[in-house]
Design a protein around this motif. Structure first.
Motif, mmCIF file in Angstrom:
data_model
loop_
_atom_site.group_PDB
_atom_site.id
_atom_site.type_symbol
_atom_site.label_atom_id
_atom_site.label_comp_id
_atom_site.label_asym_id
_atom_site.label_seq_id
_atom_site.Cartn_x
_atom_site.Cartn_y
_atom_site.Cartn_z
ATOM 1 N N SER A 184 0.828 -1.212 0.000
ATOM 2 C CA SER A 184 0.000 0.000 0.000
ATOM 3 C C SER A 184 0.862 1.262 0.000
ATOM 4 C CB SER A 184 -0.887 0.014 1.243
ATOM 5 O OG SER A 184 -1.700 1.158 1.242
ATOM 6 N N ASP A 185 0.346 2.332 -0.596
ATOM 7 C CA ASP A 185 1.098 3.594 -0.542
ATOM 8 C C ASP A 185 0.415 4.614 0.377
ATOM 9 O OD1 ASP A 185 -0.979 3.931 -2.256
ATOM 10 O OD2 ASP A 185 0.163 4.870 -3.885
ATOM 11 N N LEU A 186 -0.289 4.115 1.402
ATOM 12 C CA LEU A 186 -0.847 5.006 2.420
ATOM 13 C C LEU A 186 0.303 5.647 3.192
ATOM 14 C CD1 LEU A 186 -3.747 2.795 3.870
ATOM 15 C CD2 LEU A 186 -3.891 4.567 2.116
ATOM 16 N N LYS A 187 0.034 6.800 3.775
ATOM 17 C CA LYS A 187 1.078 7.525 4.493
ATOM 18 C C LYS A 187 0.652 7.803 5.940
ATOM 19 C CE LYS A 187 4.169 8.123 1.178
ATOM 20 N NZ LYS A 187 4.121 6.767 0.627
ATOM 21 N N ILE A 188 1.645 7.937 6.808
ATOM 22 C CA ILE A 188 1.393 8.179 8.236
ATOM 23 C C ILE A 188 1.245 9.686 8.501
ATOM 24 C CG2 ILE A 188 2.450 8.066 10.548
ATOM 25 C CD1 ILE A 188 3.849 5.445 9.544
ATOM 26 N N ILE A 189 0.151 10.032 9.198
ATOM 27 C CA ILE A 189 -0.042 11.414 9.661
ATOM 28 C C ILE A 189 0.514 11.555 11.080
ATOM 29 C CG2 ILE A 189 -1.786 13.138 10.351
ATOM 30 C CD1 ILE A 189 -1.532 12.982 7.327
ATOM 31 N N ALA A 190 0.229 10.544 11.911
ATOM 32 C CA ALA A 190 0.701 10.601 13.304
ATOM 33 C C ALA A 190 0.726 9.209 13.914
ATOM 34 C CB ALA A 190 -0.218 11.494 14.135
#
Length: 290
Positions: free
Chosen positions: A78-84
């Protein structure tokens, strides 16, 4: 102009809706240009595909499903990204005060509530038990819930011998502990075995006093939960979220004790790899010297 941000949480009665509400209230109060709207979902395992499909802007996710998505385990990478980084979750069981069970092995063959079907907590238990050579579905009478809130009553009325969960201030644990329940976690030798097999799990401790009647700290294993973003979330929006979260840190911790762990420092260190952090958030972390 207000930027609307849809946030996926989980089923009512679990820790994610609590956190999501506190997160949204804090950001909306800190930065009026943002409007975060929490939405109940089935939890981590539904939030990931909803984020990938662009049906959510951000979503809450426990460490194990996030790890599997980032690594492409049992699914495309997956290419989801971390916000926090939200908070760390030390996984364990809670049993009634009068339960004869003292160790994880004592629960074998018994009905155990492992949590809501779409919850990442049920995946954490799978990894922990696998590390001990146990199969969640074969070695236990595994119960999967429609709502996280159903679990405590099942333990208290004897339908389940134990409830699996984790973290500080988790509603399921609070309800059973309030009624005199006690906790069962992997012992030191078991924790070492689990981490040897699944090295993305970390040694974590539940501080003393996290729950009613819990007078001693409990060592266990677990992971960090994350606020994830869809891959197409604008850098400016991610930057604004990170900034509001940092500025509203005290207010967030006041709303929810567990959220005291939501800090820029923890986001920087808990991310499996720096490039998994959203570019807008990375920009903010750089600005504050991280």
């Amino acid at each position: 102009m207000t930027i609307k941000v849809i946030l996926g949480t989980a089923t009512p009665g679990g820790g994610f809706p609590l956190y999501g509400g506190a997160f949204a209230d804090t950001i909306n109060e800190t930065d009026p240009s943002l409007s975060v709207e929490p939405r109940n979902t089935k939890g981590s395992t539904e939030n990931i595909p909803l984020l990938e499909a662009g049906q959510l802007d951000i979503g809450l996710c426990t460490g194990e499903p996030a790890y599997e998505a980032f690594q492409g385990i049992g699914r495309p990478r997956s290419d989801l990204k971390i916000i926090a980084a939200m908070y760390s979750t030390a996984g364990m069981f809670v049993v009634r005060g009068d339960s004869p069970a003292k160790a994880i092995g004592d629960l074998k063959g018994k009905p155990v509530a492992f949590g809501a079907k779409g919850s990442g907590l049920t995946i954490l238990s799978r990894y922990v038990l696998d590390g001990l050579g146990l199969d969640q579905d074969k070695d236990f009478q595994a119960l999967y819930l429609d709502k996280a809130a159903d679990g405590p009553a099942m333990v208290l009325d004897g339908r389940a011998a134990a409830l699996w969960g984790g973290g500080i201030g988790w509603p399921g644990f609070a309800a059973v502990a309030q009624a005199g329940g006690r906790f069962i976690a992997p012992n030191a030798e078991e924790a070492t075995r689990v981490r040897a097999k699944h090295n993305f799990l970390k040694a974590l401790t539940l501080p003393a006093g996290s729950y009613p009647g819990q007078t001693a700290a409990i060592a266990s294993v677990g992971s960090w939960s994350f606020v994830l973003a869809r891959p197409t979330l604008a850098d400016d929006t991610a930057h604004a979220l990170a900034r509001a979260l940092d500025k509203g840190r005290a207010a967030l911790a006041k709303r929810l004790a567990q959220a005291a762990e939501t800090t820029p420092q923890n986001t920087a260190t808990a991310a499996p790899r720096p490039e998994l952090i959203h570019p807008g958030v990375r920009k903010y972390l750089k600005e504050i010297g991280l």
